[in-house]
Design an enzyme around this catalytic site. Structure first.
Site, short mmCIF file in Angstrom:
data_model
loop_
_atom_site.label_atom_id
_atom_site.label_comp_id
_atom_site.label_asym_id
_atom_site.label_seq_id
_atom_site.Cartn_x
_atom_site.Cartn_y
_atom_site.Cartn_z
N CYS A 97 -20.16 -20.32 -64.36
CA CYS A 97 -21.27 -19.45 -64.75
C CYS A 97 -22.08 -19.01 -63.52
O CYS A 97 -22.55 -19.84 -62.74
CB CYS A 97 -22.17 -20.18 -65.75
SG CYS A 97 -23.73 -19.35 -66.11
N CYS A 100 -25.71 -20.15 -63.61
CA CYS A 100 -25.80 -21.59 -63.33
C CYS A 100 -25.75 -21.85 -61.83
O CYS A 100 -26.47 -22.70 -61.31
CB CYS A 100 -24.68 -22.34 -64.04
SG CYS A 100 -24.66 -22.13 -65.84
#
Length: 258
Positions: A97, A100
């Site tokens: 991600c 993230c």
């Protein structure tokens, strides 16, 4: 200081009576320069004073972000059993991600900031890789990454604000009280744990995965056929069980001996 021992001048009788007696080997002339026997204590006192007197930036060790998984989450956080280990700010993420990855250094700084600014509030920072811990992902209904959950006061609070350091720290320090908390889901039981492991095993095994998908398709499209298959499986299992049981029974062994 003036020392009769260093210059060799005879001492008056009064001084001789007041001075302590010296051992015989100490009657030689000595140098007037002497190191005081208390110098180690003076050095120690100086170092202590230098360490406590402010004169520069104080270096604080960086707090670590705790890594949690399916096996350690409930034991360490006690999310649904009292939360006596502290208040936990947990990041649920996926390694691939992009958001993230952007949050990762901020999340590390958050752990240090909370430890420095609120050392006695029991604020802890952790993270969970949902791709490796699907049980936690299902338990907390993780649908997007990153998902930030704050566990405090036997509740859980979903953080949906800005992902900068100051906003995150303000939320953990008390801002979570401004939103409505949710009930913490109970940890999975034994059946659910083994079901999750079985599902993971089937996902990794191509043959088992295809077989399970076919069976689910039969259940959805042809329920009558699925019922017939289940009944046939039960009958066949019972028949095989009777054959094996009769072959291994003690009576069958006695007949063979006779």
């Amino acid at each position: 200081r003036y020392d009769f021992w260093s210059v060799g001048i005879p001492r008056p009788p009064l001084l001789r009576s007041l001075e302590p007696r010296r051992p015989p080997h100490d009657t030689m002339r000595k140098s007037s320069f002497r190191i005081p026997t208390t110098w180690p204590f003076l050095v120690a006192a100086f170092l202590f004073a230098a360490s406590v007197i402010p004169g520069g930036p104080v270096v604080v060790d960086a707090a670590e972000v705790t890594v949690l998984d399916d096996a350690t989450f409930e034991h360490q956080t006690q999310a649904s059993t009292g939360q006596t280990t502290g208040k936990w700010f947990v990041k649920f993420y996926a390694p691939w991600c992009g958001h993230c990855k952007k949050l990762e250094p901020i999340w590390d700084d958050l752990a240090t900031k909370l430890e420095t600014d609120h050392p006695s509030d029991g604020l802890l920072v952790a993270k969970v890789d949902v791709t490796k811990n699907k049980g936690l992902g299902e338990r907390f209904e993780i649908r997007g990454y990153p998902t930030l959950l704050f566990f405090a006061e036997r509740q859980m609070f979903r953080y949906k604000g800005p992902r900068d350091l100051d906003s995150l720290a303000e939320f953990a320090a008390g801002g979570y009280k401004d939103i409505e908390g949710e009930k913490v889901p109970s940890p999975p039981g034994v059946v659910e744990i083994y079901g999750t492991k079985l599902r993971e095993f089937m996902d990794k095994n191509e043959f088992m995965r295809v077989t399970a998908e076919d069976f689910v398709h039969i259940l959805e499209m042809r329920k009558n056929a699925a019922v017939v298959l289940v009944v046939m499986g039960l009958v066949l299992g019972m028949f095989l069980g009777l054959i094996v049981g009769s072959a291994l029974s003690p009576k069958a062994g006695k007949k063979k001996k006779d």
